[in-house]
Design a protein around this motif. Structure first.
Motif, mmCIF file in Angstrom:
data_model
loop_
_atom_site.group_PDB
_atom_site.id
_atom_site.type_symbol
_atom_site.label_atom_id
_atom_site.label_comp_id
_atom_site.label_asym_id
_atom_site.label_seq_id
_atom_site.Cartn_x
_atom_site.Cartn_y
_atom_site.Cartn_z
ATOM 1 N N UNK A 1 51.034 17.420 54.170
ATOM 2 C CA UNK A 1 50.871 16.656 52.937
ATOM 3 C C UNK A 1 49.516 16.866 52.279
ATOM 4 N N UNK A 2 48.476 16.941 53.097
ATOM 5 C CA UNK A 2 47.139 17.065 52.533
ATOM 6 C C UNK A 2 46.967 18.420 51.827
ATOM 7 N N UNK A 3 47.424 19.485 52.491
ATOM 8 C CA UNK A 3 47.305 20.816 51.898
ATOM 9 C C UNK A 3 48.107 20.884 50.604
ATOM 10 N N UNK A 4 49.282 20.281 50.638
ATOM 11 C CA UNK A 4 50.132 20.313 49.458
ATOM 12 C C UNK A 4 49.488 19.541 48.312
ATOM 13 N N UNK A 5 48.903 18.377 48.647
ATOM 14 C CA UNK A 5 48.222 17.596 47.618
ATOM 15 C C UNK A 5 47.067 18.392 47.016
ATOM 16 N N UNK A 6 46.267 19.000 47.887
ATOM 17 C CA UNK A 6 45.135 19.798 47.391
ATOM 18 C C UNK A 6 45.615 20.902 46.469
ATOM 19 N N UNK A 7 46.650 21.615 46.923
ATOM 20 C CA UNK A 7 47.162 22.726 46.122
ATOM 21 C C UNK A 7 47.667 22.210 44.787
ATOM 22 N N UNK A 8 48.413 21.106 44.826
ATOM 23 C CA UNK A 8 48.954 20.555 43.587
ATOM 24 C C UNK A 8 47.837 20.209 42.603
ATOM 25 N N UNK A 9 46.794 19.544 43.127
ATOM 26 C CA UNK A 9 45.680 19.147 42.251
ATOM 27 C C UNK A 9 45.039 20.385 41.621
ATOM 28 N N UNK A 10 44.857 21.422 42.436
ATOM 29 C CA UNK A 10 44.236 22.636 41.904
ATOM 30 C C UNK A 10 45.124 23.258 40.824
ATOM 31 N N UNK A 11 46.419 23.241 41.058
ATOM 32 C CA UNK A 11 47.347 23.856 40.097
ATOM 33 C C UNK A 11 47.321 23.104 38.762
ATOM 34 N N UNK A 12 47.440 21.778 38.814
ATOM 35 C CA UNK A 12 47.480 21.051 37.532
ATOM 36 C C UNK A 12 46.122 21.072 36.829
ATOM 37 N N UNK A 13 45.048 21.096 37.608
ATOM 38 C CA UNK A 13 43.738 21.218 36.959
ATOM 39 C C UNK A 13 43.653 22.532 36.191
ATOM 40 N N UNK A 14 44.138 23.595 36.830
ATOM 41 C CA UNK A 14 44.102 24.906 36.179
ATOM 42 C C UNK A 14 44.966 24.916 34.921
ATOM 43 N N UNK A 15 46.200 24.425 35.069
ATOM 44 C CA UNK A 15 47.105 24.431 33.918
ATOM 45 C C UNK A 15 46.533 23.579 32.786
ATOM 46 N N UNK A 16 46.029 22.402 33.134
ATOM 47 C CA UNK A 16 45.454 21.510 32.132
ATOM 48 C C UNK A 16 44.280 22.158 31.403
ATOM 49 N N UNK A 17 43.463 22.860 32.179
ATOM 50 C CA UNK A 17 42.299 23.514 31.597
ATOM 51 C C UNK A 17 42.726 24.599 30.596
ATOM 52 N N UNK A 18 43.732 25.387 30.995
ATOM 53 C CA UNK A 18 44.220 26.443 30.097
ATOM 54 C C UNK A 18 44.794 25.822 28.824
ATOM 55 N N UNK A 19 45.559 24.757 28.971
ATOM 56 C CA UNK A 19 46.117 24.085 27.788
ATOM 57 C C UNK A 19 44.992 23.602 26.873
ATOM 58 N N UNK A 20 44.016 22.934 27.461
ATOM 59 C CA UNK A 20 42.907 22.397 26.654
ATOM 60 C C UNK A 20 42.174 23.514 25.910
#
Lengths: 92, 557
Positions: free
Chosen positions: B329-348
């Motif tokens: 769960x922890x690894x998955x959470x970390x990965x998820x956070x990194x993914x949405x941060x990246x996507x959000x940054x590209x969108x912005x």
């Protein structure tokens, strides 16, 4: 729902009396809760989310069968320990 | 039983194979002599050689089958033995063609007709190629294998020139019988070329372990050669280890190329239609400019007519999909956070306040013939239950086409274009996110990506409660993340447009889903979403999309 959560009822009705049954069922669906069972074992179904509906009619050699089936999923009672640990929204 | 070493297991075979190749070579040399001037004693030799070739072939075949069934061999050796067997059969066919050719000589009235055409180049090509068959196979020499394959091209070209001249001569009406016999003779030489191609492909198979078209290897060779020298790539076909090359849904081929020397860089080789590959290259460059290191680096790009190939950096990490399914769960959470941060940054960073019509229904229309080809049962007929009319699927989709004009995004961003969760690579130790397969990337409605991401989780046929719960939770979180972005940027039609985007992605994905139950689930979900949109519009009018709410239960299976 455990495997023993099982209920079956059979009866003979006429057109008018059958409508009472269907009303009871539709009212339960509208409220999101249908209670059914026997005195010693009651079941509470909570239809919600995506519900598959199957309406089937069959006529063969003078015998007619008309069935309505609903399928839906409900969450398992014990959550697995390996779920995500996301508390706040991802973008603060 | 311990695994027997390859050299040990195949020593006898190799000896027999050498003799076979040699005997076929001699038989073809005799055939060449016969064409120049037929002599009885050469003919006798050919018949004897053909018998010997047949015997060697049976001997090799028996040994191959015995080794494959009785011995504990490693995979590479098994591939080699299969290739030896294929090559043996084709060598025997070449010998047969030689016999067929001398058989035709009996039908010639006048040798001069035959001698009007040059047979030497054919024999030169066939004989020099026969000389390298054994080392190509047993030494797994890729460049020799490719040379064998190329001889077929050469022989084909020779044949088509002879063929045209024979046709011309036939039209002039001069000695047609002898010309037809001559044509048969050259046709056998051309077929010997086909047999050589089979041998070359078998030799490639022995080194790579997978059946590949020669053109793909040539492209790989050229692309590797054209890679910029300052990248310290230093790979060439001879010392490269190929790890599976497979066909993608879009018809392009992708392969991993690892150097056998440890510590050297690995690369990904992609080959496909020029337009597609070129678009991918442009997109990769664009993303690299936006966020250096996010896409794989482009090491080389090579165009060859309608085909082009790319050599890309092999990214370290796991696909986000793998992480969701296999990690804690922890690894998955970390990965998820990194993914949405990246996507959000590209969108912005790429947001442009230009309206954008995603035309989800038009996208559906273009894929619909493929969907119906796989699932003709989806068409259905209109139905009625009491007072309730239920339109056919076709009719519903036709009605839904008008939604495209009403569902408009107030801005556009740089989207991935195919944001499946397995196109996102996460390197957890280095905390890096990468995106791959960017050839559909463009400035567009972000809900295209959001819906593809959500449906890529939906359509995974994983139903065990644990992993399914994980996937569904990621889906819900991602939905919440996208919704927050919508709120922050006044995208009032978010839920309605997403509903249509999901319907699109669900429907078009059914063409890859053969399971009748699951494809039906996807189709019915798409249908439900479209019905909801249409009934909302019927009840509230065209300008009411801000009031449409997507039920979260619709985004998970």
């Amino acid at each position: 729902m455990a495997a023993e959560d099982d209920f079956r009822h059979e009866s003979v009705q006429d057109r008018r009396s059958i409508v009472k049954y269907l009303h009871a069922i539709t009212a339960g669906i509208e409220q999101g809760q249908i209670e059914l069972g026997t005195a010693d074992h009651m079941l509470a179904l909570e239809p919600g989310g995506m519900i598959e509906l199957e309406v089937q009619a069959k006529r063969k050699a003078g015998r007619v069968k008309f069935s309505i089936k609903l399928h839906w999923r409900e969450d398992e009672e014990e959550p697995s320990t390996e779920v995500l640990e996301i508390k706040a929204g991802p973008r603060s | 039983m311990t695994t027997r070493s390859e050299a040990n297991a195949t020593a006898g075979l190799r000896e027999n194979f050498k003799f076979l190749a040699l005997e076929v070579t001699k038989l073809i040399e005799d055939t060449q002599r016969m064409l120049a001037s037929p002599r009885e004693e050469v003919m006798t030799k050919i018949v004897a050689r053909d018998d010997y070739v047949d015997n060697l072939k049976s001997m090799i075949e028996n040994k191959c089958f015995r080794l494959l069934t009785n011995e504990d061999l490693n995979e590479g050796t098994i591939d080699l033995i299969r290739a030896i067997n294929v090559a043996t059969n084709n060598l025997e066919r070449i010998a047969d063609f030689g016999v067929n050719i001398v058989g035709q000589l009996g039908y010639l009235d006048d040798l001069d007709t035959l001698h009007r055409f040059e047979a030497e180049p054919f024999f030169e090509s066939i004989l020099s190629t026969l000389g390298v068959v054994e080392p190509a196979l047993f030494r797994r020499d890729m460049s020799l294998a490719l040379a064998i394959c190329r001889s077929e091209l050469e022989i084909d070209e020779l044949y088509s020139a002879v063929f045209r001249r024979i046709m011309d001569d036939l039209r002039s009406g001069d000695s047609p019988e002898d010309l037809v016999t001559t044509l048969f003779i050259y046709r056998y030489l051309e077929r010997a070329g086909d047999a050589l191609l089979n041998i070359g492909e078998a030799a490639i198979f022995a080194s790579v372990g997978e059946k590949l078209k020669v053109s793909e290897f040539q492209a790989l060779e050229e692309t590797l050669a054209s890679a910029s020298p300052d990248l310290d790539l230093d790979l060439d076909l001879a010392d490269v280890d190929y790890q599976g090359i497979w066909e993608t849904r879009s018809g392009s081929r992708i392969g991993m190329v690892h150097s056998r020397e440890s510590g050297k860089r690995s690369v990904v080789f992609k080959e496909g239609r020029t337009k597609k590959v070129f678009e991918e290259k442009l997109a990769l460059e664009r993303w690299e400019q936006l966020e250096p290191g996010l896409p794989p680096k482009v090491f080389a790009y090579q165009e060859n007519g309608d085909k082009a190939s790319l050599l890309l950096e092999y990214l370290q990490g796991d696909t986000f999909q793998r992480i969701m399914l296999d990690s804690d769960g922890r690894a998955c959470t970390n990965a998820y956070m990194m993914v949405v941060e990246t996507i959000g940054r590209v969108w912005d960073r790429t947001l442009e306040p230009t309206h954008c019509k995603p035309n989800f229904m038009r996208q559906v229309a273009s894929r619909l013939p493929d969907v119906f080809k796989v699932h003709p049962e989806f068409r259905g007929a209109p139905a009625r239950i009491g007072e309730l009319d239920i339109p056919s699927f076709d009719a519903l989709l036709t009605e839904a086409r008008s939604l495209d004009a009403e569902l408009v995004a107030p801005f556009r961003v740089l989207i991935h274009g195919d944001l499946n969760t397995d196109n996102v690579i996460v390197n957890l130790p280095q905390r890096k996110v990468h995106m791959i397969d960017l050839h559909r990337s463009r400035l567009f409605d972000y809900l295209q990506d959001v819906s593809v991401f959500i449906v890529s989780n939906f359509r995974l046929k994983i139903f065990e409660p644990g992993p399914r719960r994980r996937l569904d939770q990621v889906t819900r979180e991602f939905y919440a993340f996208a919704r927050e972005f919508a709120l922050a940027h006044d995208d009032a039609g978010f839920d309605a447009r997403l509903a249509l985007g999901l319907a699109r992605s669900l429907l078009t994905s059914t063409r890859f889903e053969m399971d009748p139950t699951f494809s039906r689930t996807m189709m019915l979900r798409a249908r439900y979403l479209i019905e909801r949109l249409l009934s909302h519009r019927a009840a509230h009018g065209q300008n009411s999309w801000a009031d449409f709410r997507l039920d979260e239960a619709t985004i998970v299976p």
